[in-house]
Design a protein around this motif. Structure first.
Motif, mmCIF file in Angstrom:
data_model
loop_
_atom_site.group_PDB
_atom_site.id
_atom_site.type_symbol
_atom_site.label_atom_id
_atom_site.label_comp_id
_atom_site.label_asym_id
_atom_site.label_seq_id
_atom_site.Cartn_x
_atom_site.Cartn_y
_atom_site.Cartn_z
ATOM 1 N N PRO A 221 75.522 140.884 9.597
ATOM 2 C CA PRO A 221 74.873 141.486 8.417
ATOM 3 C C PRO A 221 74.004 142.693 8.791
ATOM 4 C CG PRO A 221 74.735 139.107 8.299
ATOM 5 C CD PRO A 221 75.260 139.428 9.665
ATOM 6 N N SER B 32 81.394 135.538 2.537
ATOM 7 C CA SER B 32 80.675 134.255 2.542
ATOM 8 C C SER B 32 81.325 133.274 3.520
ATOM 9 C CB SER B 32 80.686 133.652 1.138
ATOM 10 O OG SER B 32 80.089 134.523 0.208
ATOM 11 N N PRO B 33 80.501 132.471 4.191
ATOM 12 C CA PRO B 33 79.098 132.172 3.889
ATOM 13 C C PRO B 33 78.061 133.084 4.555
ATOM 14 C CG PRO B 33 79.877 130.674 5.567
ATOM 15 C CD PRO B 33 81.057 131.514 5.182
ATOM 16 N N GLN C 295 75.399 135.816 4.807
ATOM 17 C CA GLN C 295 74.538 136.337 3.760
ATOM 18 C C GLN C 295 73.920 137.664 4.176
ATOM 19 O OE1 GLN C 295 73.942 134.642 0.581
ATOM 20 N NE2 GLN C 295 75.870 133.865 1.445
ATOM 21 N N SER D 149 67.523 139.501 4.595
ATOM 22 C CA SER D 149 66.358 139.427 3.715
ATOM 23 C C SER D 149 65.610 140.747 3.798
ATOM 24 C CB SER D 149 65.446 138.279 4.150
ATOM 25 O OG SER D 149 64.868 138.579 5.422
#
Length: 327
Positions: free
Chosen positions: A286, A304-305, A307, A310
């Protein structure tokens, strides 16, 4: 392929068989593919619905064609290959082959959990245009994947492969490191041409280079974070996730190492360590895809999975690049 057939024919011989095998191998090694150089293990872009985005992939390839890479690795760990179907994996390789300049090597990941499936996918990858296949260690039953099992696995794959095989040890993902004794044995196979080692243990890399030098075996560093150190102990190149983002800079580090300009190489290497760690061990694919977006490539979402990062992780990733002068 002729060298593999020759090896098969001499392998069953008894006392004098191994000498003949090694003689055949030495002759075959002259024709082995030259792996030296830098390879980005390219990411697989996805659409908002998580379909493979072939248009974005081709646009990334156009930009990579302007960087002095030795070639590309397709369907490596950064390509999210465990989340793709077999048909998608082969089609991505086929798409890359159509866009890749003829003087660039295409190394395609063909590793599966079973030997049978790996043999079959290796043949399909070769038919799709792969010049070399990258075969990861099977790891689901890692407790039983000792040297005996792994030597048998890679030998059967190499026996059948229409193209040269590169071994792939990536313990951060598999929890399994390909043992040095297995690498040493496998290096004698005429259709196994090298190893991508992503563990980061420079002592281990140096030992493998030392123990396999008689076989003309080639070792590739599996990360830009220890590329200079790997060159110091005899590696010939690197498969570096960071090259998806800072490709020209990773290639510049390679040129400095090859030309013996070690002080300049040291300065550049140090500036690559933190961003490399961020897009590999610490934040993973990611983060690599987010960084690609910042540098004008199509990273996009993960399948997915996996992610997205953040907000806190994104801020830290940006800091790792800005504090080293890349953003």
């Amino acid at each position: 392929m002729h060298c593999v057939r020759a090896w098969r024919s001499v392998r069953p011989l008894c006392r004098g068989g191994r000498d003949l095998w090694k003689s055949t191998q030495r002759q075959a090694s002259v024709a082995r593919v030259d792996l030296s150089g830098i390879y980005p293990p390219i990411a697989t872009p996805f659409t908002a619905t998580e379909d493979v985005d072939y248009r974005s992939l081709e646009e990334n390839l156009q930009k990579y064609s302007k960087i002095p890479f030795k070639g590309l690795v397709v369907q490596g760990s950064n390509g999210e290959y465990p989340y793709l179907t077999e048909e998608e994996r082969v089609e991505v390789v086929r798409t890359v082959k159509r866009s890749l300049p003829k003087d660039k090597l295409l190394m395609a990941g063909s590793g599966c959990e079973s030997t049978r499936a790996t043999v079959q996918l290796t043949e399909k990858m070769a038919a799709a245009g792969a010049d070399v296949v990258l075969v990861v260690t099977p790891c689901f039953y890692k407790g039983k994947m000792d040297s005996r099992a792994l030597i048998q696995h890679f030998t059967k794959v190499a026996d059948s492969s229409p193209v040269p095989v590169v071994l792939y040890s990536v313990p951060a993902n598999t929890g399994l490191e390909l043992p040095v004794d297995a690498v040493t044995t496998l290096s004698q196979h005429p259709n196994i041409t090298g190893l991508k080692d992503s563990g980061g243990d420079i002592t281990r890399i140096g030992l493998i280079v030392h123990k396999t030098k008689a076989e003309d075996f080639q070792v590739l560093a599996g990360s830009a974070g220890f590329l200079m150190a790997a060159y110091c102990v005899g590696a010939v190149g690197g498969v570096c996730a960071l090259a998806n983002v800072l490709g020209a800079e990773v290639c510049a580090l390679e040129r400095l190492c090859v030309s013996g300009r070690w002080e300049e190489a040291r300065v550049l290497q140090q500036r690559l360590i933190e961003p490399n760690a961020a897009v590999t061990r610490r934040l993973g694919v990611p983060a690599l895809k987010q960084a690609m977006e910042w540098f004008g490539y199509h990273g996009g979402a993960c399948r997915s999975p996996l992610q997205p990062l953040s907000e806190t992780e994104t801020q830290q990733l940006r800091k790792d690049f800005t504090s080293n002068g890349w953003l």
